[in-house]
Design a protein around this motif. Structure first.
Motif, PDB file in Angstrom:
ATOM      1  N   ASN A 150       0.942  -1.304   0.138  1.00 58.26           N
ATOM      2  CA  ASN A 150      -0.263   0.144   0.005  1.00 58.26           C
ATOM      3  C   ASN A 150       0.972   1.226   0.018  1.00 58.26           C
ATOM      4  OD1 ASN A 150      -1.896  -1.912   2.068  1.00 58.26           O
ATOM      5  ND2 ASN A 150      -2.802  -1.210   0.355  1.00 58.26           N
ATOM      6  N   ILE A 151       1.768   1.363   0.594  1.00 56.24           N
ATOM      7  CA  ILE A 151       2.944   2.437   0.952  1.00 56.24           C
ATOM      8  C   ILE A 151       3.495   2.466  -0.464  1.00 56.24           C
ATOM      9  CG2 ILE A 151       5.042   3.489   1.959  1.00 56.24           C
ATOM     10  CD1 ILE A 151       2.134   3.614   3.677  1.00 56.24           C
ATOM     11  N   ARG A 152       3.934   1.588  -0.893  1.00 58.50           N
ATOM     12  CA  ARG A 152       4.844   1.438  -2.164  1.00 58.50           C
ATOM     13  C   ARG A 152       4.155   1.959  -3.301  1.00 58.50           C
ATOM     14  NH1 ARG A 152       7.706  -4.633  -1.572  1.00 58.50           N
ATOM     15  NH2 ARG A 152       9.477  -3.790  -0.324  1.00 58.50           N
ATOM     16  N   TYR A 153       2.845   1.474  -3.407  1.00 62.18           N
ATOM     17  CA  TYR A 153       1.997   2.086  -4.467  1.00 62.18           C
ATOM     18  C   TYR A 153       1.952   3.707  -4.292  1.00 62.18           C
ATOM     19  CZ  TYR A 153      -2.490   2.848  -6.881  1.00 62.18           C
ATOM     20  OH  TYR A 153      -3.442   3.446  -7.818  1.00 62.18           O
ATOM     21  N   ILE A 154       1.519   4.304  -2.975  1.00 56.90           N
ATOM     22  CA  ILE A 154       1.361   5.576  -2.982  1.00 56.90           C
ATOM     23  C   ILE A 154       2.661   6.271  -3.463  1.00 56.90           C
ATOM     24  CG2 ILE A 154       1.368   7.391  -1.135  1.00 56.90           C
ATOM     25  CD1 ILE A 154      -1.284   6.364  -1.793  1.00 56.90           C
ATOM     26  N   ILE A 155       3.993   5.690  -2.921  1.00 57.33           N
ATOM     27  CA  ILE A 155       5.150   6.100  -3.179  1.00 57.33           C
ATOM     28  C   ILE A 155       5.520   6.526  -4.849  1.00 57.33           C
ATOM     29  CG2 ILE A 155       7.705   5.915  -3.035  1.00 57.33           C
ATOM     30  CD1 ILE A 155       7.251   4.555  -0.415  1.00 57.33           C
ATOM     31  N   GLU A 156       5.197   5.304  -5.346  1.00 57.50           N
ATOM     32  CA  GLU A 156       5.083   5.259  -7.005  1.00 57.50           C
ATOM     33  C   GLU A 156       4.501   6.552  -7.462  1.00 57.50           C
ATOM     34  OE1 GLU A 156       4.127   1.492  -8.322  1.00 57.50           O
ATOM     35  OE2 GLU A 156       5.882   0.567  -7.437  1.00 57.50           O
ATOM     36  N   LYS A 157       3.028   6.666  -7.056  1.00 54.86           N
ATOM     37  CA  LYS A 157       2.359   7.742  -7.388  1.00 54.86           C
ATOM     38  C   LYS A 157       2.787   9.048  -7.454  1.00 54.86           C
ATOM     39  CE  LYS A 157      -1.378   5.441  -8.796  1.00 54.86           C
ATOM     40  NZ  LYS A 157      -1.743   5.457 -10.389  1.00 54.86           N
ATOM     41  N   ILE A 158       3.173   9.474  -5.978  1.00 54.62           N
ATOM     42  CA  ILE A 158       4.011  10.862  -5.855  1.00 54.62           C
ATOM     43  C   ILE A 158       5.228  10.957  -6.653  1.00 54.62           C
ATOM     44  CG2 ILE A 158       2.713  10.733  -3.684  1.00 54.62           C
ATOM     45  CD1 ILE A 158       5.403  10.359  -2.281  1.00 54.62           C
ATOM     46  N   GLN A 159       5.942  10.131  -7.054  1.00 54.89           N
ATOM     47  CA  GLN A 159       7.122  10.333  -7.553  1.00 54.89           C
ATOM     48  C   GLN A 159       6.937  10.736  -9.012  1.00 54.89           C
ATOM     49  OE1 GLN A 159       9.487   6.822  -6.877  1.00 54.89           O
ATOM     50  NE2 GLN A 159      10.395   7.702  -5.075  1.00 54.89           N
ATOM     51  N   LEU A 160       5.664  10.555  -9.563  1.00 49.96           N
ATOM     52  CA  LEU A 160       5.354  10.907 -10.925  1.00 49.96           C
ATOM     53  C   LEU A 160       4.992  12.453 -11.242  1.00 49.96           C
ATOM     54  CD1 LEU A 160       2.603   8.151 -11.819  1.00 49.96           C
ATOM     55  CD2 LEU A 160       5.055   8.200 -12.419  1.00 49.96           C
ATOM     56  N   SER A 161       5.297  12.992 -12.096  1.00 49.67           N
ATOM     57  CA  SER A 161       5.109  14.415 -12.229  1.00 49.67           C
ATOM     58  C   SER A 161       3.909  14.719 -12.011  1.00 49.67           C
ATOM     59  CB  SER A 161       5.541  15.041 -13.938  1.00 49.67           C
ATOM     60  OG  SER A 161       6.895  14.447 -14.072  1.00 49.67           O
ATOM     61  N   SER A 162       3.544  15.862 -11.556  1.00 50.41           N
ATOM     62  CA  SER A 162       2.265  16.586 -11.258  1.00 50.41           C
ATOM     63  C   SER A 162       1.688  16.663 -12.478  1.00 50.41           C
ATOM     64  CB  SER A 162       2.372  17.829 -10.607  1.00 50.41           C
ATOM     65  OG  SER A 162       3.084  17.681  -9.136  1.00 50.41           O
ATOM     66  N   VAL A 163       0.362  16.663 -12.289  1.00 47.55           N
ATOM     67  CA  VAL A 163      -0.718  16.896 -13.586  1.00 47.55           C
ATOM     68  C   VAL A 163      -1.154  18.018 -13.674  1.00 47.55           C
ATOM     69  CG1 VAL A 163      -3.082  15.996 -14.499  1.00 47.55           C
ATOM     70  CG2 VAL A 163      -1.509  14.457 -13.402  1.00 47.55           C
ATOM     71  N   HIS A 164      -1.628  18.953 -12.608  1.00 47.09           N
ATOM     72  CA  HIS A 164      -2.080  20.079 -12.705  1.00 47.09           C
ATOM     73  C   HIS A 164      -1.727  21.023 -11.544  1.00 47.09           C
ATOM     74  CE1 HIS A 164      -4.828  19.116 -15.997  1.00 47.09           C
ATOM     75  NE2 HIS A 164      -5.352  18.299 -15.383  1.00 47.09           N
ATOM     76  N   SER A 165      -1.118  20.459 -10.729  1.00 51.47           N
ATOM     77  CA  SER A 165      -0.732  21.045  -9.349  1.00 51.47           C
ATOM     78  C   SER A 165       0.706  21.444  -8.926  1.00 51.47           C
ATOM     79  CB  SER A 165      -1.250  19.863  -8.101  1.00 51.47           C
ATOM     80  OG  SER A 165      -2.574  19.403  -8.261  1.00 51.47           O
ATOM     81  N   LEU A 166       1.120  22.307  -8.093  1.00 50.22           N
ATOM     82  CA  LEU A 166       2.193  22.562  -7.729  1.00 50.22           C
ATOM     83  C   LEU A 166       2.747  21.631  -6.799  1.00 50.22           C
ATOM     84  CD1 LEU A 166       4.719  24.797  -7.415  1.00 50.22           C
ATOM     85  CD2 LEU A 166       3.423  25.852  -5.822  1.00 50.22           C
ATOM     86  N   TYR A 167       1.890  20.883  -5.913  1.00 53.73           N
ATOM     87  CA  TYR A 167       2.706  19.919  -5.030  1.00 53.73           C
ATOM     88  C   TYR A 167       1.593  18.634  -5.158  1.00 53.73           C
ATOM     89  CZ  TYR A 167       4.629  23.889  -2.371  1.00 53.73           C
ATOM     90  OH  TYR A 167       5.445  24.906  -2.014  1.00 53.73           O
ATOM     91  N   LYS A 168       2.682  17.640  -4.634  1.00 57.34           N
ATOM     92  CA  LYS A 168       1.913  16.282  -4.684  1.00 57.34           C
ATOM     93  C   LYS A 168       1.805  16.002  -3.074  1.00 57.34           C
ATOM     94  CE  LYS A 168       2.234  13.902  -8.640  1.00 57.34           C
ATOM     95  NZ  LYS A 168       1.157  12.758  -9.164  1.00 57.34           N
ATOM     96  N   ILE A 169       0.283  15.676  -2.799  1.00 59.45           N
ATOM     97  CA  ILE A 169       0.379  15.566  -1.180  1.00 59.45           C
ATOM     98  C   ILE A 169      -0.068  13.980  -0.873  1.00 59.45           C
ATOM     99  CG2 ILE A 169      -1.173  16.483   0.492  1.00 59.45           C
ATOM    100  CD1 ILE A 169       0.092  18.529  -0.913  1.00 59.45           C
ATOM    101  N   CYS A 170       0.365  13.589   0.160  1.00 61.23           N
ATOM    102  CA  CYS A 170       0.323  12.304   0.574  1.00 61.23           C
ATOM    103  C   CYS A 170      -0.082  12.414   1.668  1.00 61.23           C
ATOM    104  CB  CYS A 170       1.602  11.540   0.543  1.00 61.23           C
ATOM    105  SG  CYS A 170       1.503   9.771   1.048  1.00 61.23           S
ATOM    106  N   ILE A 171      -1.490  11.779   1.935  1.00 61.08           N
ATOM    107  CA  ILE A 171      -2.217  11.953   3.372  1.00 61.08           C
ATOM    108  C   ILE A 171      -2.284  10.474   3.903  1.00 61.08           C
ATOM    109  CG2 ILE A 171      -4.089  12.347   4.640  1.00 61.08           C
ATOM    110  CD1 ILE A 171      -4.503  14.521   2.470  1.00 61.08           C
TER     111      ILE A 171
END
Length: 235
Positions: free
Chosen positions: A113-134
């Motif tokens: 579950n954590i690895r999946y989130i980590i993979e997502k946040i390491q991708l370039s942002s689509v529209h936003s300035l920040y990637k947020i992981c909650i």
């Protein structure tokens, strides 16, 4: 053939804790010290890469995290708060943003579950300035999941902000807590709870006695969500 009439009662009632969930900093009840802190941090551009929200249930930790995600990625922020109208604000509010990722560790405890989130946040942002992981209830993560989280906290990707929330900080490894800016959520004071309850009852066109109001405040023990749920059940 008789046609069924569709009335407002035909639809499921939206629970109060969802209906009255704050969407702006100024709507947060009882956590003014944290609101003030984040407004100052955002306006002065002194953002840290990881925050740990600590406090009992129902104090607004996850709600605060979602509002911060909106403010950081809002296209038209005003005085440290989100406009709630731009594409980023709307998508985050609807839970449809590709740049904000949220999991409940009580239900997703494993390392995958954590690895999946980590993979997502390491991708370039689509529209936003920040990637947020909650990560809510972060203390429920497995040891392997904590180790995976630690690796990314040691070398955080650029423009990524982690917001972890917990009710039991003692269950979180020191290696994790030492890398986070810790913020303590306080039980909501009785005056603020009573004021919020009275306002909700008025909006719902109900009535409440002072005795009932005091019972709700006492029973909720400083939890804003518990107080709203009690009002919902009683009404």
């Amino acid at each position: 053939m008789r046609q069924n009439r569709i009335t407002s009662s035909s639809y499921p009632k939206r629970p109060f804790h969802s209906k009255y969930r704050p969407t702006h900093f100024d709507e947060i009840v009882g956590q003014e010290h944290i609101v003030s802190f984040f407004k100052n941090v955002i306006l002065n551009q002194r953002l840290s890469f990881a925050y740990l929200f600590i406090g009992k249930h129902g104090l607004g930790k996850t709600t605060m995290a979602r509002i911060i995600a909106k403010v950081l990625n809002c296209s038209k922020p005003y005085k440290g708060d989100a406009c709630d109208q731009c594409v980023n604000c709307v998508n985050i509010s609807l839970g449809k943003s590709f740049d904000v990722h949220e999991i409940n560790a009580a239900l997703n405890t494993g390392v995958d579950n954590i690895r999946y989130i980590i993979e997502k946040i390491q991708l370039s942002s689509v529209h936003s300035l920040y990637k947020i992981c909650i990560i809510d209830e972060v203390h429920m993560l497995s040891l392997n999941a904590f180790n995976a989280l630690l690796k990314v906290l040691e070398e955080p990707p650029k423009n990524v902000v982690f917001i972890l929330a917990t009710t039991e900080i003692k269950k979180i490894p020191n290696t994790i807590t030492s890398r986070c800016h810790k913020l303590f959520f306080l039980p909501v004071d009785e005056m603020s709870l009573a004021s919020s309850i009275s306002k909700i009852v008025w909006i719902e066109q109900g009535n409440i006695t002072n005795k009932a109001l005091l019972h709700i405040v006492d029973s909720s023990e400083g939890s804003f969500r518990d107080a709203i749920n009690l009002v919902d059940m009683l009404m």
